[in-house]
Design a protein around this motif. Sequence first.
Motif, PDB file in Angstrom:
ATOM      1  N   ALA A   1       0.820  -1.216   0.000  1.00 50.56           N
ATOM      2  CA  ALA A   1       0.000   0.000   0.000  1.00 50.56           C
ATOM      3  C   ALA A   1       0.855   1.267   0.000  1.00 50.56           C
ATOM      4  O   ALA A   1       0.361   2.346  -0.314  1.00 50.56           O
ATOM      5  N   HIS A   2       2.139   1.122   0.333  1.00 51.90           N
ATOM      6  CA  HIS A   2       3.046   2.277   0.433  1.00 51.90           C
ATOM      7  C   HIS A   2       4.257   2.108  -0.472  1.00 51.90           C
ATOM      8  O   HIS A   2       5.311   2.681  -0.208  1.00 51.90           O
ATOM      9  N   LYS A   3       4.109   1.337  -1.540  1.00 53.53           N
ATOM     10  CA  LYS A   3       5.277   0.989  -2.354  1.00 53.53           C
ATOM     11  C   LYS A   3       5.952   2.204  -2.995  1.00 53.53           C
ATOM     12  O   LYS A   3       7.171   2.223  -3.135  1.00 53.53           O
ATOM     13  N   ALA A   4       5.193   3.244  -3.343  1.00 47.08           N
ATOM     14  CA  ALA A   4       5.819   4.438  -3.925  1.00 47.08           C
ATOM     15  C   ALA A   4       6.700   5.138  -2.896  1.00 47.08           C
ATOM     16  O   ALA A   4       7.828   5.541  -3.207  1.00 47.08           O
ATOM     17  N   GLU A   5       6.198   5.268  -1.658  1.00 50.83           N
ATOM     18  CA  GLU A   5       6.999   5.891  -0.597  1.00 50.83           C
ATOM     19  C   GLU A   5       8.212   5.025  -0.248  1.00 50.83           C
ATOM     20  O   GLU A   5       9.304   5.541  -0.025  1.00 50.83           O
TER      21      GLU A   5
ATOM     22  N   ASP B   1      13.559 -18.436  14.416  1.00 54.27           N
ATOM     23  CA  ASP B   1      14.333 -18.338  13.181  1.00 54.27           C
ATOM     24  C   ASP B   1      13.466 -17.857  12.023  1.00 54.27           C
ATOM     25  O   ASP B   1      13.886 -17.015  11.230  1.00 54.27           O
ATOM     26  N   LEU B   2      12.251 -18.378  11.933  1.00 56.51           N
ATOM     27  CA  LEU B   2      11.349 -17.971  10.856  1.00 56.51           C
ATOM     28  C   LEU B   2      10.939 -16.510  10.992  1.00 56.51           C
ATOM     29  O   LEU B   2      10.780 -15.804   9.992  1.00 56.51           O
ATOM     30  N   ALA B   3      10.776 -16.046  12.221  1.00 64.06           N
ATOM     31  CA  ALA B   3      10.453 -14.637  12.452  1.00 64.06           C
ATOM     32  C   ALA B   3      11.578 -13.755  11.935  1.00 64.06           C
ATOM     33  O   ALA B   3      11.327 -12.765  11.226  1.00 64.06           O
ATOM     34  N   LEU B   4      12.798 -14.103  12.269  1.00 61.86           N
ATOM     35  CA  LEU B   4      13.944 -13.322  11.806  1.00 61.86           C
ATOM     36  C   LEU B   4      14.067 -13.384  10.290  1.00 61.86           C
ATOM     37  O   LEU B   4      14.299 -12.366   9.633  1.00 61.86           O
ATOM     38  N   ASP B   5      13.891 -14.573   9.697  1.00 57.53           N
ATOM     39  CA  ASP B   5      13.953 -14.711   8.245  1.00 57.53           C
ATOM     40  C   ASP B   5      12.904 -13.824   7.565  1.00 57.53           C
ATOM     41  O   ASP B   5      13.181 -13.174   6.561  1.00 57.53           O
ATOM     42  N   THR B   6      11.699 -13.810   8.117  1.00 54.02           N
ATOM     43  CA  THR B   6      10.610 -13.036   7.518  1.00 54.02           C
ATOM     44  C   THR B   6      10.891 -11.543   7.606  1.00 54.02           C
ATOM     45  O   THR B   6      10.758 -10.814   6.617  1.00 54.02           O
ATOM     46  N   LEU B   7      11.274 -11.081   8.786  1.00 58.42           N
ATOM     47  CA  LEU B   7      11.551  -9.651   8.939  1.00 58.42           C
ATOM     48  C   LEU B   7      12.736  -9.232   8.072  1.00 58.42           C
ATOM     49  O   LEU B   7      12.686  -8.174   7.433  1.00 58.42           O
ATOM     50  N   ALA B   8      13.775 -10.059   8.021  1.00 60.32           N
ATOM     51  CA  ALA B   8      14.927  -9.739   7.180  1.00 60.32           C
ATOM     52  C   ALA B   8      14.536  -9.712   5.704  1.00 60.32           C
ATOM     53  O   ALA B   8      14.990  -8.836   4.954  1.00 60.32           O
ATOM     54  N   ALA B   9      13.676 -10.625   5.279  1.00 57.22           N
ATOM     55  CA  ALA B   9      13.233 -10.648   3.877  1.00 57.22           C
ATOM     56  C   ALA B   9      12.417  -9.405   3.541  1.00 57.22           C
ATOM     57  O   ALA B   9      12.610  -8.795   2.487  1.00 57.22           O
ATOM     58  N   VAL B  10      11.514  -9.018   4.430  1.00 54.41           N
ATOM     59  CA  VAL B  10      10.688  -7.832   4.194  1.00 54.41           C
ATOM     60  C   VAL B  10      11.560  -6.580   4.192  1.00 54.41           C
ATOM     61  O   VAL B  10      11.475  -5.743   3.281  1.00 54.41           O
ATOM     62  N   GLN B  11      12.420  -6.434   5.192  1.00 49.99           N
ATOM     63  CA  GLN B  11      13.274  -5.249   5.250  1.00 49.99           C
ATOM     64  C   GLN B  11      14.269  -5.218   4.094  1.00 49.99           C
ATOM     65  O   GLN B  11      14.565  -4.147   3.563  1.00 49.99           O
ATOM     66  N   GLY B  12      14.766  -6.374   3.692  1.00 50.43           N
ATOM     67  CA  GLY B  12      15.644  -6.437   2.525  1.00 50.43           C
ATOM     68  C   GLY B  12      14.923  -5.992   1.266  1.00 50.43           C
ATOM     69  O   GLY B  12      15.472  -5.255   0.437  1.00 50.43           O
ATOM     70  N   ALA B  13      13.673  -6.421   1.135  1.00 55.24           N
ATOM     71  CA  ALA B  13      12.871  -6.001  -0.019  1.00 55.24           C
ATOM     72  C   ALA B  13      12.672  -4.487  -0.010  1.00 55.24           C
ATOM     73  O   ALA B  13      12.761  -3.835  -1.052  1.00 55.24           O
ATOM     74  N   TYR B  14      12.417  -3.927   1.165  1.00 56.23           N
ATOM     75  CA  TYR B  14      12.267  -2.475   1.262  1.00 56.23           C
ATOM     76  C   TYR B  14      13.558  -1.762   0.871  1.00 56.23           C
ATOM     77  O   TYR B  14      13.535  -0.760   0.155  1.00 56.23           O
ATOM     78  N   ALA B  15      14.683  -2.273   1.351  1.00 56.68           N
ATOM     79  CA  ALA B  15      15.972  -1.635   1.062  1.00 56.68           C
ATOM     80  C   ALA B  15      16.306  -1.677  -0.428  1.00 56.68           C
ATOM     81  O   ALA B  15      16.741  -0.676  -1.005  1.00 56.68           O
ATOM     82  N   VAL B  16      16.093  -2.828  -1.065  1.00 54.00           N
ATOM     83  CA  VAL B  16      16.394  -2.949  -2.490  1.00 54.00           C
ATOM     84  C   VAL B  16      15.395  -2.153  -3.315  1.00 54.00           C
ATOM     85  O   VAL B  16      15.749  -1.538  -4.327  1.00 54.00           O
ATOM     86  N   THR B  17      14.149  -2.117  -2.876  1.00 56.14           N
ATOM     87  CA  THR B  17      13.144  -1.288  -3.556  1.00 56.14           C
ATOM     88  C   THR B  17      13.582   0.171  -3.539  1.00 56.14           C
ATOM     89  O   THR B  17      13.508   0.868  -4.553  1.00 56.14           O
TER      90      THR B  17
ATOM     91  N   ALA C   1      16.756   1.312  -3.024  1.00 57.78           N
ATOM     92  CA  ALA C   1      18.032   1.473  -3.723  1.00 57.78           C
ATOM     93  C   ALA C   1      17.849   1.511  -5.239  1.00 57.78           C
ATOM     94  O   ALA C   1      18.586   2.215  -5.935  1.00 57.78           O
ATOM     95  N   THR C   2      16.856   0.776  -5.736  1.00 56.40           N
ATOM     96  CA  THR C   2      16.611   0.739  -7.176  1.00 56.40           C
ATOM     97  C   THR C   2      15.472   1.663  -7.597  1.00 56.40           C
ATOM     98  O   THR C   2      15.250   1.851  -8.796  1.00 56.40           O
ATOM     99  N   ARG C   3      14.753   2.188  -6.586  1.00 61.38           N
ATOM    100  CA  ARG C   3      13.549   3.002  -6.830  1.00 61.38           C
ATOM    101  C   ARG C   3      12.580   2.267  -7.761  1.00 61.38           C
ATOM    102  O   ARG C   3      11.988   2.849  -8.660  1.00 61.38           O
ATOM    103  N   THR C   4      12.443   0.980  -7.474  1.00 62.47           N
ATOM    104  CA  THR C   4      11.632   0.110  -8.317  1.00 62.47           C
ATOM    105  C   THR C   4      10.602  -0.617  -7.468  1.00 62.47           C
ATOM    106  O   THR C   4      10.918  -1.631  -6.830  1.00 62.47           O
ATOM    107  N   PRO C   5       9.353  -0.152  -7.435  1.00 62.31           N
ATOM    108  CA  PRO C   5       8.316  -0.821  -6.642  1.00 62.31           C
ATOM    109  C   PRO C   5       8.085  -2.277  -7.045  1.00 62.31           C
ATOM    110  O   PRO C   5       7.643  -3.079  -6.236  1.00 62.31           O
ATOM    111  N   GLN C   6       8.424  -2.619  -8.290  1.00 62.95           N
ATOM    112  CA  GLN C   6       8.236  -3.996  -8.743  1.00 62.95           C
ATOM    113  C   GLN C   6       9.096  -4.973  -7.957  1.00 62.95           C
ATOM    114  O   GLN C   6       8.741  -6.148  -7.825  1.00 62.95           O
ATOM    115  N   VAL C   7      10.221  -4.508  -7.426  1.00 68.49           N
ATOM    116  CA  VAL C   7      11.048  -5.366  -6.581  1.00 68.49           C
ATOM    117  C   VAL C   7      10.243  -5.805  -5.361  1.00 68.49           C
ATOM    118  O   VAL C   7      10.221  -6.981  -5.004  1.00 68.49           O
ATOM    119  N   LEU C   8       9.560  -4.869  -4.745  1.00 75.03           N
ATOM    120  CA  LEU C   8       8.734  -5.182  -3.586  1.00 75.03           C
ATOM    121  C   LEU C   8       7.616  -6.143  -3.972  1.00 75.03           C
ATOM    122  O   LEU C   8       7.367  -7.128  -3.271  1.00 75.03           O
TER     123      LEU C   8
END
Length: 193
Positions: free
Chosen positions: A91-95, A146-162, A164-171
């Motif tokens: 819902a906030h992919k542009a931001e 472990d799954l909690a950490l994996d999930t949060l790291a995956a979500v935050q990683g997706a936000y960071a790469v989104t 860094a690339t300014r590409t909502p499609q990454v998210l």
Amino acid sequence: MLKANPKRQRLIEAAKTLFYTRGVETSSLSEIAQAAEVPPGNVYYHFKTKDALVEAVIASHGTDILDGLARLNAEGNPRARLLDFVRGGLAHKAELARYGCPYGTLCAELEKAGGSAAESATVLFPLYLHWLERQFASLGRPDAADLALDTLAAVQGAYAVTQATRTPQVLERQVARLERWITDLDAGESVSA
């Protein structure tokens, strides 16, 4: 119960927005006062220092996180709650593409600067981790932490790469991947994201 002070709250909300879009260091107290439509001198009535305002912003973010998790708890089962969690950024992919995660960017900036605010900000992500762990434990997962950490790291990683690339499609791509993983996750079997 204490009644909320509207000027103080407006200052916190303005600071949250400016810290997110411009950063803590580059947001002056006078700019925050202007955005909050509060006379500049009133800032010091509510916050003796910028650090005190930063601490209030961190506390407000903590409340926002807990409120969001409470809304997710209204969902009927833990798998649905987890799916809603990973979808939350869509819902906030542009931001997110422009500024990144408001909590992650704040924590990263404060950590670089050091000081007590950096330490205070370390409480934000554990709020998510504990909630995620409870969801995975409710699914019968012995590796819930472990799954909690994996999930949060995956979500935050997706936000960071989104960002860094300014590409909502990454998210969008990463959310779809996480949705498949959560949907297919069996109870009791150790697997990582």
